[in-house]
Design an enzyme around this catalytic site. Structure first.
Site, PDB file in Angstrom:
ATOM      1  N   HIS A  79       0.821  -1.214   0.000  1.00 28.66           N
ATOM      2  CA  HIS A  79       0.000   0.000   0.000  1.00 28.66           C
ATOM      3  C   HIS A  79       0.855   1.264   0.000  1.00 28.66           C
ATOM      4  O   HIS A  79       0.514   2.256  -0.644  1.00 28.66           O
ATOM      5  CB  HIS A  79      -0.941   0.004   1.202  1.00 28.66           C
ATOM      6  CG  HIS A  79      -1.891  -1.148   1.229  1.00 28.66           C
ATOM      7  ND1 HIS A  79      -2.681  -1.443   2.327  1.00 28.66           N
ATOM      8  CD2 HIS A  79      -2.188  -2.099   0.305  1.00 28.66           C
ATOM      9  CE1 HIS A  79      -3.424  -2.513   2.069  1.00 28.66           C
ATOM     10  NE2 HIS A  79      -3.123  -2.934   0.849  1.00 28.66           N
ATOM     11  N   HIS A 261      -9.042  -2.078  -5.343  1.00 28.65           N
ATOM     12  CA  HIS A 261      -7.974  -2.368  -4.383  1.00 28.65           C
ATOM     13  C   HIS A 261      -6.989  -3.383  -4.967  1.00 28.65           C
ATOM     14  O   HIS A 261      -5.777  -3.275  -4.720  1.00 28.65           O
ATOM     15  CB  HIS A 261      -8.538  -2.899  -3.069  1.00 28.65           C
ATOM     16  CG  HIS A 261      -7.460  -3.094  -2.049  1.00 28.65           C
ATOM     17  ND1 HIS A 261      -6.928  -2.057  -1.314  1.00 28.65           N
ATOM     18  CD2 HIS A 261      -6.757  -4.204  -1.687  1.00 28.65           C
ATOM     19  CE1 HIS A 261      -5.959  -2.515  -0.538  1.00 28.65           C
ATOM     20  NE2 HIS A 261      -5.839  -3.810  -0.738  1.00 28.65           N
ATOM     21  N   ASP A 265      -2.983  -2.992  -5.335  1.00 30.79           N
ATOM     22  CA  ASP A 265      -1.982  -3.999  -4.960  1.00 30.79           C
ATOM     23  C   ASP A 265      -1.034  -4.296  -6.116  1.00 30.79           C
ATOM     24  O   ASP A 265       0.178  -4.469  -5.912  1.00 30.79           O
ATOM     25  CB  ASP A 265      -2.669  -5.294  -4.528  1.00 30.79           C
ATOM     26  CG  ASP A 265      -3.233  -5.222  -3.116  1.00 30.79           C
ATOM     27  OD1 ASP A 265      -2.855  -4.306  -2.369  1.00 30.79           O
ATOM     28  OD2 ASP A 265      -4.058  -6.089  -2.775  1.00 30.79           O
ATOM     29  N   HIS A 288      -0.926 -11.386  -4.510  1.00 33.76           N
ATOM     30  CA  HIS A 288       0.456 -10.985  -4.238  1.00 33.76           C
ATOM     31  C   HIS A 288       1.471 -11.976  -4.794  1.00 33.76           C
ATOM     32  O   HIS A 288       2.553 -11.573  -5.225  1.00 33.76           O
ATOM     33  CB  HIS A 288       0.657 -10.800  -2.735  1.00 33.76           C
ATOM     34  CG  HIS A 288      -0.143  -9.664  -2.174  1.00 33.76           C
ATOM     35  ND1 HIS A 288      -0.031  -8.373  -2.626  1.00 33.76           N
ATOM     36  CD2 HIS A 288      -1.093  -9.637  -1.192  1.00 33.76           C
ATOM     37  CE1 HIS A 288      -0.854  -7.596  -1.952  1.00 33.76           C
ATOM     38  NE2 HIS A 288      -1.520  -8.338  -1.078  1.00 33.76           N
ATOM     39  N   HIS A 366      44.290 -20.810 -35.789  1.00 35.88           N
ATOM     40  CA  HIS A 366      43.202 -20.970 -34.813  1.00 35.88           C
ATOM     41  C   HIS A 366      41.958 -21.472 -35.529  1.00 35.88           C
ATOM     42  O   HIS A 366      41.214 -20.702 -36.126  1.00 35.88           O
ATOM     43  CB  HIS A 366      42.926 -19.642 -34.102  1.00 35.88           C
ATOM     44  CG  HIS A 366      42.053 -19.798 -32.876  1.00 35.88           C
ATOM     45  ND1 HIS A 366      40.712 -19.543 -32.870  1.00 35.88           N
ATOM     46  CD2 HIS A 366      42.375 -20.189 -31.609  1.00 35.88           C
ATOM     47  CE1 HIS A 366      40.217 -19.762 -31.662  1.00 35.88           C
ATOM     48  NE2 HIS A 366      41.205 -20.156 -30.875  1.00 35.88           N
TER      49      HIS A 366
END
Length: 467
Positions: A79, A261, A265, A288, A366
């Protein structure tokens, strides 16, 4: 157009109760320097340790996004972080005398008010923004939760929630402009279902909650015994269920406050990426865990791109130095001179070019059947390019030689073959002192990083000798 980083003008403090600990918490927002980012400081612990807001420190996502570094924890960080991002702030130190910020009313509203009271100021440094160029997704197969980000002109977020309950139903929320966060999202409060609340209360995990900081959706019948427990826990003489299915003493700000909300988040959790993103985030059934896993994925992509970011140069432009000017500065000569042109040169960086042809003498022995430029010669070419940088700091470079002191983190990523054009970029890691140069060097070809090394070299005045 470049955007400047921002911090707050003054310190500002809040006091409240931690949701899960029930402890009184004193929290202070303090200004922080450019490129500091967000970090939490625990002043209640010895040494006042600091935990950066970094997705790699996420250790637990039960009942919030919880960080831990060296045994020091911060709970429910989302928050506070959402308020910072929502107000377009980049650098702030958050000081706490407890393991978690105060829950306040379960939203970001009071954090937004405090930060605006402190004042927001621009800083000199430019903000780094990760522009989404391709679709990136993360899906949690166990829950069906999924987050996707697609290219867009700004940072936008849409959330879609469906908990499979009649009382809440399916909800959506969208934030098209982050400047609308304060009015559209900040006041959306956290919520819980009755069955979750009962479990949390039984285990003593929600000591700081009351009916002013969490919306409780009643998704089951409440027995008289359960009602008494709730009344005791919330210190209320009586409780009842409203017609819309939530416990009384709270009125929803918006019908889709739960989805708003969840959007809050998402913004707070994605702040753990450590960099602002430009793209549209679409979160289906966010939580989450999926939010922070997605943040870790984006952060990992950013680190990989930074390591392999290929600078773009016009190879047909007039060089700053051609091979004749290079030989006036470097003691090396063919076939051991491995830089053809210098395109850029400043006090802190240099860019050189090497055209790799089949006529290189090292191809004779090489892997002649499958010629590949030896990695050690790639490092030598980067060192010669870096030598231009360090020798440009003295008035008579022809009287100096450059000697290696050490090499670290040498990595070879791709093969270099005849026909490739190598671009070398060397940047100072620290200022040149007493002729010692510490630099990070990269070699690119065909739009890819082919090799890299951290090198330290010293210039020595010794005219007439060759390295």
């Amino acid at each position: 157009m470049p955007v400047k980083q921002k911090t707050i003008a003054n310190e500002v403090s809040l006091t409240g109760v931690g949701l899960h600990t029930g402890l009184e918490v004193h929290m202070t927002f303090s200004p922080a320097p450019p490129n500091h980012g967000f970090a939490f400081k625990r002043v209640d612990l010895e040494g006042e340790p600091i935990i950066e807001a970094d997705a790699n420190y996420v250790v637990n996502t039960q009942r919030g996004t919880n960080l831990e570094k060296n045994g020091v924890k911060i709970q429910t960080s989302e928050h506070v972080l959402a308020a910072l991002v929502g107000l377009d702030i980049d650098n702030v130190l958050i000081t706490l005398n407890a393991p978690e910020p105060p829950i306040m009313d379960g939203s970001s509203k009071y954090f937004v008010q405090a930060l605006e009271e402190a004042g927001i100021v621009e800083q000199e440094a430019e903000r780094e923004i990760y522009v989404i160029k391709d679709v990136i997704s993360y899906r949690d197969e166990a829950t069906g939760s999924e987050i996707t980000v697609i290219p867009a002109d700004s940072y936008q977020v849409t959330t879609m929630v469906d908990f499979g309950t009649m009382v809440l139903g399916t909800q959506n929320a969208t934030l098209e402009k982050m400047s609308d966060f304060k009015t559209e999202i900040a006041a959306a409060r956290t919520f819980s279902f009755l069955h979750e609340l009962e479990m949390l209360l039984e285990h003593g995990l929600i000591k700081g909650g009351d009916l002013n900081n969490a919306i409780v959706y009643v998704d089951k019948e409440i027995s008289p015994d359960t009602m008494k427990k709730l009344e005791k826990a919330f210190n209320k003489a009586s409780l009842s269920v409203k017609p819309n299915g939530i416990l009384d003493n709270l009125t929803l700000h918006q019908p889709n406050e739960a989805a708003r909300h969840k959007l809050l988040d998402v913004i707070g959790d994605l702040a753990l990426i450590g960099m602002r993103i430009q793209g549209k985030v679409i979160a289906n059934k966010p939580g989450h865990f999926v939010n922070t896993q997605f943040a870790k994925k984006i952060a990992k992509l950013i680190r990989a791109e930074k390591r392999s970011k290929v600078p773009v140069y016009d190879l047909h432009q007039e060089p700053l130095m051609d091979v004749k000017k290079i030989m006036n500065m470097l003691p090396h000569r063919p076939p051991f001179l491995l830089v053809d042109k210098i395109l850029e040169l400043s006090d802190s960086h240099v860019v050189g070019v090497k055209n790799v042809t089949m006529n290189e003498p090292f191809f004779v022995g090489h892997f002649p059947g499958a010629p590949v430029m030896p990695g050690v010669l790639q490092v030598e070419a980067m060192a010669q390019t870096g030598g231009i940088l360090v020798l440009s700091t003295v008035p008579d470079p022809e009287n100096y030689l450059t000697f290696f002191m050490k090499m670290d983190n040498v990595k070879f990523k791709q093969q270099v073959v005849p026909g490739d054009t190598l671009i070398f970029k060397c940047d100072l890691i620290s200022p040149i002192r007493r002729g010692i140069c510490h630099m990070q060097a990269y070699a690119y070809a065909n739009g890819k990083l082919v090799s890299e090394a951290e090198m330290m070299a010293q210039i020595v005045k010794t005219k007439g000798k060759e390295e």
